[in-house]
Write a protein that holds these residues in place. Structure first.
Motif, mmCIF file in Angstrom:
data_model
loop_
_atom_site.group_PDB
_atom_site.id
_atom_site.type_symbol
_atom_site.label_atom_id
_atom_site.label_comp_id
_atom_site.label_asym_id
_atom_site.label_seq_id
_atom_site.Cartn_x
_atom_site.Cartn_y
_atom_site.Cartn_z
ATOM 1 N N TYR A 64 -3.915 6.604 -8.752
ATOM 2 C CA TYR A 64 -3.154 5.458 -8.258
ATOM 3 C C TYR A 64 -2.841 5.606 -6.766
ATOM 4 O O TYR A 64 -2.920 4.640 -6.002
ATOM 5 C CB TYR A 64 -1.868 5.303 -9.071
ATOM 6 C CG TYR A 64 -1.212 3.963 -8.913
ATOM 7 C CD1 TYR A 64 -1.750 2.839 -9.506
ATOM 8 C CD2 TYR A 64 -0.040 3.822 -8.177
ATOM 9 C CE1 TYR A 64 -1.152 1.602 -9.369
ATOM 10 C CE2 TYR A 64 0.567 2.582 -8.036
ATOM 11 C CZ TYR A 64 0.000 1.483 -8.640
ATOM 12 O OH TYR A 64 0.593 0.257 -8.491
ATOM 13 N N TYR A 79 -5.792 -1.384 7.861
ATOM 14 C CA TYR A 79 -6.477 -0.765 8.982
ATOM 15 C C TYR A 79 -7.670 -1.587 9.461
ATOM 16 O O TYR A 79 -7.781 -1.919 10.627
ATOM 17 C CB TYR A 79 -6.907 0.649 8.617
ATOM 18 C CG TYR A 79 -7.640 1.342 9.736
ATOM 19 C CD1 TYR A 79 -6.955 1.762 10.879
ATOM 20 C CD2 TYR A 79 -9.009 1.563 9.679
ATOM 21 C CE1 TYR A 79 -7.618 2.369 11.921
ATOM 22 C CE2 TYR A 79 -9.678 2.169 10.708
ATOM 23 C CZ TYR A 79 -8.982 2.580 11.831
ATOM 24 O OH TYR A 79 -9.643 3.182 12.867
ATOM 25 N N THR A 80 -8.580 -1.920 8.542
ATOM 26 C CA THR A 80 -9.778 -2.638 8.968
ATOM 27 C C THR A 80 -9.492 -4.112 9.273
ATOM 28 O O THR A 80 -10.217 -4.720 10.052
ATOM 29 C CB THR A 80 -10.901 -2.544 7.914
ATOM 30 O OG1 THR A 80 -10.415 -3.046 6.679
ATOM 31 C CG2 THR A 80 -11.363 -1.126 7.744
ATOM 32 N N TRP A 85 -6.408 1.090 3.664
ATOM 33 C CA TRP A 85 -7.574 1.134 4.549
ATOM 34 C C TRP A 85 -8.213 -0.254 4.673
ATOM 35 O O TRP A 85 -8.521 -0.708 5.764
ATOM 36 C CB TRP A 85 -8.573 2.140 4.003
ATOM 37 C CG TRP A 85 -9.785 2.272 4.872
ATOM 38 C CD1 TRP A 85 -10.952 1.587 4.755
ATOM 39 C CD2 TRP A 85 -9.915 3.121 6.004
ATOM 40 N NE1 TRP A 85 -11.811 1.977 5.736
ATOM 41 C CE2 TRP A 85 -11.211 2.908 6.532
ATOM 42 C CE3 TRP A 85 -9.084 4.042 6.624
ATOM 43 C CZ2 TRP A 85 -11.668 3.586 7.640
ATOM 44 C CZ3 TRP A 85 -9.546 4.711 7.730
ATOM 45 C CH2 TRP A 85 -10.821 4.473 8.235
ATOM 46 N N VAL A 86 -8.399 -0.924 3.532
ATOM 47 C CA VAL A 86 -9.101 -2.200 3.540
ATOM 48 C C VAL A 86 -8.232 -3.320 4.083
ATOM 49 O O VAL A 86 -8.677 -4.115 4.923
ATOM 50 C CB VAL A 86 -9.588 -2.546 2.119
ATOM 51 C CG1 VAL A 86 -10.096 -3.973 2.034
ATOM 52 C CG2 VAL A 86 -10.653 -1.561 1.674
ATOM 53 N N HIS A 87 -6.986 -3.397 3.657
ATOM 54 C CA HIS A 87 -6.159 -4.558 3.977
ATOM 55 C C HIS A 87 -5.311 -4.410 5.235
ATOM 56 O O HIS A 87 -4.819 -5.416 5.752
ATOM 57 C CB HIS A 87 -5.245 -4.896 2.794
ATOM 58 C CG HIS A 87 -5.987 -5.424 1.618
ATOM 59 N ND1 HIS A 87 -6.468 -6.705 1.573
ATOM 60 C CD2 HIS A 87 -6.349 -4.835 0.461
ATOM 61 C CE1 HIS A 87 -7.082 -6.902 0.423
ATOM 62 N NE2 HIS A 87 -7.044 -5.761 -0.263
ATOM 63 N N GLY A 125 0.812 -1.216 0.000
ATOM 64 C CA GLY A 125 0.000 0.000 0.000
ATOM 65 C C GLY A 125 0.842 1.259 0.000
ATOM 66 O O GLY A 125 0.562 2.208 -0.743
ATOM 67 N N VAL A 147 -4.220 4.288 -0.993
ATOM 68 C CA VAL A 147 -4.784 4.622 0.319
ATOM 69 C C VAL A 147 -5.967 3.712 0.619
ATOM 70 O O VAL A 147 -6.110 3.212 1.744
ATOM 71 C CB VAL A 147 -5.188 6.112 0.373
ATOM 72 C CG1 VAL A 147 -6.019 6.416 1.609
ATOM 73 C CG2 VAL A 147 -3.958 6.997 0.326
ATOM 74 N N ALA A 148 -6.809 3.472 -0.381
ATOM 75 C CA ALA A 148 -7.943 2.571 -0.188
ATOM 76 C C ALA A 148 -7.456 1.153 0.128
ATOM 77 O O ALA A 148 -8.033 0.460 0.974
ATOM 78 C CB ALA A 148 -8.831 2.560 -1.429
ATOM 79 N N TYR A 149 -6.401 0.720 -0.536
ATOM 80 C CA TYR A 149 -5.818 -0.599 -0.269
ATOM 81 C C TYR A 149 -5.325 -0.679 1.175
ATOM 82 O O TYR A 149 -5.571 -1.666 1.872
ATOM 83 C CB TYR A 149 -4.671 -0.859 -1.241
ATOM 84 C CG TYR A 149 -4.009 -2.197 -1.072
ATOM 85 C CD1 TYR A 149 -4.482 -3.306 -1.751
ATOM 86 C CD2 TYR A 149 -2.903 -2.365 -0.240
ATOM 87 C CE1 TYR A 149 -3.883 -4.552 -1.606
ATOM 88 C CE2 TYR A 149 -2.301 -3.591 -0.080
ATOM 89 C CZ TYR A 149 -2.790 -4.681 -0.773
ATOM 90 O OH TYR A 149 -2.201 -5.910 -0.615
ATOM 91 N N VAL A 159 -4.649 7.296 -4.629
ATOM 92 C CA VAL A 159 -5.920 7.121 -3.915
ATOM 93 C C VAL A 159 -6.253 5.637 -3.794
ATOM 94 O O VAL A 159 -6.721 5.177 -2.741
ATOM 95 C CB VAL A 159 -7.045 7.901 -4.622
ATOM 96 C CG1 VAL A 159 -8.417 7.514 -4.098
ATOM 97 C CG2 VAL A 159 -6.815 9.397 -4.467
ATOM 98 N N VAL A 160 -5.995 4.878 -4.849
ATOM 99 C CA VAL A 160 -6.217 3.437 -4.782
ATOM 100 C C VAL A 160 -5.290 2.818 -3.732
ATOM 101 O O VAL A 160 -5.688 1.908 -3.002
ATOM 102 C CB VAL A 160 -6.017 2.784 -6.171
ATOM 103 C CG1 VAL A 160 -5.975 1.274 -6.078
ATOM 104 C CG2 VAL A 160 -7.105 3.228 -7.117
#
Length: 57
Positions: free
Chosen positions: A40, A53-54, A49-51, A11, A45-47, A42-43
């Motif tokens: 890219y 942080y959560t 967040w999902v993989h 990430g 950061v989303a990665y 932003v993707v």
């Protein structure tokens, strides 16, 4: 624990490459590749967040 570290590294690499691409192309006034670099990042950061942080909760 090792899997989380790998996901964090992936990430952060995505965010770094996106930021680098954005900066390089923005300096050359190439706005389409610069916008793709932002996308890219932003993707990335989303990665993160999902993989990372959560998944840790």
């Amino acid at each position: 624990m090792e899997r989380r570290r790998l996901n964090t590294l992936v990430g952060l690499a995505m965010v770094g490459v996106g930021a680098l691409q954005t900066g390089v192309y923005a300096l050359q006034s190439e706005w389409t590749p610069a916008a793709l670099g932002v996308l890219y990042a932003v993707v990335g950061v989303a990665y993160l967040w999902v993989h990372v942080y959560t998944a840790g909760q």
